[in-house]
Design a protein around this motif. Structure first.
Motif, PDB file in Angstrom:
ATOM      1  N   MET A  32      21.818 -39.784 -48.834  1.00  0.00           N
ATOM      2  CA  MET A  32      22.965 -38.932 -49.023  1.00  0.00           C
ATOM      3  C   MET A  32      22.545 -37.577 -49.629  1.00  0.00           C
ATOM      4  SD  MET A  32      26.122 -38.756 -48.694  1.00  0.00           S
ATOM      5  CE  MET A  32      27.572 -38.017 -49.252  1.00  0.00           C
ATOM      6  N   ARG A  33      21.624 -37.648 -50.609  1.00  0.00           N
ATOM      7  CA  ARG A  33      21.154 -36.431 -51.256  1.00  0.00           C
ATOM      8  C   ARG A  33      20.468 -35.512 -50.241  1.00  0.00           C
ATOM      9  NH1 ARG A  33      17.887 -37.058 -56.718  1.00  0.00           N
ATOM     10  NH2 ARG A  33      19.866 -37.937 -57.312  1.00  0.00           N
ATOM     11  N   ARG A  34      19.690 -36.114 -49.334  1.00  0.00           N
ATOM     12  CA  ARG A  34      19.013 -35.337 -48.300  1.00  0.00           C
ATOM     13  C   ARG A  34      20.012 -34.621 -47.410  1.00  0.00           C
ATOM     14  NH1 ARG A  34      14.238 -38.674 -45.465  1.00  0.00           N
ATOM     15  NH2 ARG A  34      12.700 -37.969 -46.950  1.00  0.00           N
ATOM     16  N   ALA A  35      21.082 -35.295 -47.056  1.00  0.00           N
ATOM     17  CA  ALA A  35      22.099 -34.707 -46.187  1.00  0.00           C
ATOM     18  C   ALA A  35      22.779 -33.526 -46.881  1.00  0.00           C
ATOM     19  CB  ALA A  35      23.130 -35.760 -45.793  1.00  0.00           C
ATOM     20  N   VAL A  36      23.062 -33.684 -48.163  1.00  0.00           N
ATOM     21  CA  VAL A  36      23.726 -32.608 -48.910  1.00  0.00           C
ATOM     22  C   VAL A  36      22.795 -31.400 -49.004  1.00  0.00           C
ATOM     23  CG1 VAL A  36      24.597 -31.925 -51.190  1.00  0.00           C
ATOM     24  CG2 VAL A  36      25.237 -34.138 -50.223  1.00  0.00           C
ATOM     25  N   PHE A  37      21.516 -31.621 -49.355  1.00  0.00           N
ATOM     26  CA  PHE A  37      20.570 -30.510 -49.444  1.00  0.00           C
ATOM     27  C   PHE A  37      20.323 -29.884 -48.082  1.00  0.00           C
ATOM     28  CE2 PHE A  37      19.042 -32.552 -53.488  1.00  0.00           C
ATOM     29  CZ  PHE A  37      19.532 -31.543 -54.307  1.00  0.00           C
ATOM     30  N   GLY A  38      20.286 -30.689 -47.049  1.00  0.00           N
ATOM     31  CA  GLY A  38      20.120 -30.163 -45.691  1.00  0.00           C
ATOM     32  C   GLY A  38      21.293 -29.285 -45.297  1.00  0.00           C
ATOM     33  N   ALA A  39      22.515 -29.717 -45.613  1.00  0.00           N
ATOM     34  CA  ALA A  39      23.705 -28.925 -45.299  1.00  0.00           C
ATOM     35  C   ALA A  39      23.711 -27.624 -46.090  1.00  0.00           C
ATOM     36  CB  ALA A  39      24.963 -29.738 -45.607  1.00  0.00           C
ATOM     37  N   MET A  40      23.274 -27.674 -47.359  1.00  0.00           N
ATOM     38  CA  MET A  40      23.223 -26.466 -48.176  1.00  0.00           C
ATOM     39  C   MET A  40      22.199 -25.476 -47.623  1.00  0.00           C
ATOM     40  SD  MET A  40      23.673 -28.094 -52.017  1.00  0.00           S
ATOM     41  CE  MET A  40      22.874 -26.723 -52.776  1.00  0.00           C
ATOM     42  N   ALA A  41      21.054 -25.984 -47.217  1.00  0.00           N
ATOM     43  CA  ALA A  41      20.014 -25.118 -46.653  1.00  0.00           C
ATOM     44  C   ALA A  41      20.490 -24.488 -45.351  1.00  0.00           C
ATOM     45  CB  ALA A  41      18.733 -25.905 -46.427  1.00  0.00           C
ATOM     46  N   LEU A  42      21.142 -25.279 -44.509  1.00  0.00           N
ATOM     47  CA  LEU A  42      21.654 -24.776 -43.242  1.00  0.00           C
ATOM     48  C   LEU A  42      22.724 -23.712 -43.486  1.00  0.00           C
ATOM     49  CD1 LEU A  42      21.424 -25.081 -40.205  1.00  0.00           C
ATOM     50  CD2 LEU A  42      23.180 -26.839 -40.302  1.00  0.00           C
ATOM     51  N   GLY A  43      23.614 -23.965 -44.439  1.00  0.00           N
ATOM     52  CA  GLY A  43      24.651 -22.991 -44.772  1.00  0.00           C
ATOM     53  C   GLY A  43      24.060 -21.709 -45.335  1.00  0.00           C
ATOM     54  N   GLY A  44      23.065 -21.844 -46.212  1.00  0.00           N
ATOM     55  CA  GLY A  44      22.398 -20.667 -46.782  1.00  0.00           C
ATOM     56  C   GLY A  44      21.691 -19.853 -45.716  1.00  0.00           C
ATOM     57  N   GLY A  45      21.038 -20.550 -44.777  1.00  0.00           N
ATOM     58  CA  GLY A  45      20.372 -19.853 -43.671  1.00  0.00           C
ATOM     59  C   GLY A  45      21.384 -19.124 -42.799  1.00  0.00           C
ATOM     60  N   GLY A  46      22.525 -19.757 -42.582  1.00  0.00           N
ATOM     61  CA  GLY A  46      23.574 -19.116 -41.785  1.00  0.00           C
ATOM     62  C   GLY A  46      24.135 -17.882 -42.461  1.00  0.00           C
ATOM     63  N   ILE A  47      24.333 -17.961 -43.770  1.00  0.00           N
ATOM     64  CA  ILE A  47      24.833 -16.807 -44.518  1.00  0.00           C
ATOM     65  C   ILE A  47      23.812 -15.676 -44.477  1.00  0.00           C
ATOM     66  CG2 ILE A  47      25.388 -15.959 -46.836  1.00  0.00           C
ATOM     67  CD1 ILE A  47      26.681 -18.722 -47.330  1.00  0.00           C
ATOM     68  N   GLY A  48      22.527 -16.015 -44.652  1.00  0.00           N
ATOM     69  CA  GLY A  48      21.474 -14.994 -44.594  1.00  0.00           C
ATOM     70  C   GLY A  48      21.409 -14.334 -43.228  1.00  0.00           C
ATOM     71  N   ALA A  49      21.516 -15.130 -42.169  1.00  0.00           N
ATOM     72  CA  ALA A  49      21.485 -14.577 -40.815  1.00  0.00           C
ATOM     73  C   ALA A  49      22.685 -13.670 -40.577  1.00  0.00           C
ATOM     74  CB  ALA A  49      21.457 -15.708 -39.793  1.00  0.00           C
ATOM     75  N   MET A  50      23.841 -14.062 -41.069  1.00  0.00           N
ATOM     76  CA  MET A  50      25.040 -13.243 -40.888  1.00  0.00           C
ATOM     77  C   MET A  50      24.920 -11.924 -41.633  1.00  0.00           C
ATOM     78  SD  MET A  50      27.604 -13.216 -39.203  1.00  0.00           S
ATOM     79  CE  MET A  50      29.324 -13.053 -38.957  1.00  0.00           C
ATOM     80  N   ARG A  51      24.385 -11.966 -42.862  1.00  0.00           N
ATOM     81  CA  ARG A  51      24.184 -10.719 -43.613  1.00  0.00           C
ATOM     82  C   ARG A  51      23.207  -9.799 -42.887  1.00  0.00           C
ATOM     83  NH1 ARG A  51      23.770 -12.161 -50.006  1.00  0.00           N
ATOM     84  NH2 ARG A  51      25.974 -12.617 -50.301  1.00  0.00           N
ATOM     85  N   TRP A  52      22.139 -10.353 -42.359  1.00  0.00           N
ATOM     86  CA  TRP A  52      21.140  -9.563 -41.628  1.00  0.00           C
ATOM     87  C   TRP A  52      21.782  -8.913 -40.416  1.00  0.00           C
ATOM     88  CZ3 TRP A  52      19.336 -10.445 -36.619  1.00  0.00           C
ATOM     89  CH2 TRP A  52      18.293  -9.608 -36.213  1.00  0.00           C
ATOM     90  N   TYR A  53      22.555  -9.689 -39.655  1.00  0.00           N
ATOM     91  CA  TYR A  53      23.188  -9.180 -38.447  1.00  0.00           C
ATOM     92  C   TYR A  53      24.196  -8.088 -38.782  1.00  0.00           C
ATOM     93  CZ  TYR A  53      25.823  -9.059 -34.097  1.00  0.00           C
ATOM     94  OH  TYR A  53      26.439  -8.656 -32.958  1.00  0.00           O
TER      95      TYR A  53
END
Length: 156
Positions: A1-22
């Protein structure tokens, strides 16, 4: 469960970073189509004293048709804002870095002209720093010398 939560956070953070860059990339591209940004100085004089009879100060007049100039009252009755921007498209990316290091960036000439105009209008002369005395040639000193030469500050 912890892995899934950290994975979702990393994916969300990457998405936010990509959106800011774009978004930043689109904003810069839009600004590039509209021209360079305005470089502005505030001069402690009335607009009539800054541009008497519509004549630009000599350092800006030297740049001629390569710049656009605007003059307006500064907010709060604090003098006059003198703004200028190069008409030519400024380089971007690696070309920008190379142009700045080579002293060929058109914005450097505009910055210098605005700084000299402010000095000329407020004091009656262009103020320049006094050259420093002899120094030991160390790497930091060489870097400072290079920066002073590129910025036009070390010239008599």
């Amino acid at each position: 469960m912890r892995r899934a939560v950290f994975g979702a956070m990393a994916l969300g953070g990457g998405g936010i970073g990509a959106m800011r860059w774009y978004t930043a990339r689109r904003t810069r591209a839009r600004a590039g189509r509209q021209g360079a940004r305005w470089l502005t100085v505030t001069i402690n004089r009335r607009p009539e004293e800054v541009v008497p009879d519509g004549r630009l100060p000599e350092p800006l007049a030297r740049l001629g048709d390569t710049i656009e100039v605007q003059v307006r009252e500064a907010p709060g009755d604090r003098g006059t804002e003198l703004g200028a921007r190069p008409v030519l498209q400024a380089p971007t990316g690696v070309d920008q870095v190379l142009a700045r290091l080579g002293g060929e960036d058109p914005r450097q000439a505009v910055r210098r002209a605005l700084r000299e105009s402010k000095c000329l209008i407020e004091t009656g002369e262009v103020l320049r720093p006094e050259p420093l005395g002899p120094r030991r040639p160390v790497p930091a000193g060489r870097t400072a010398d290079l920066a002073a030469r590129r910025g036009g500050e070390g010239r008599p």
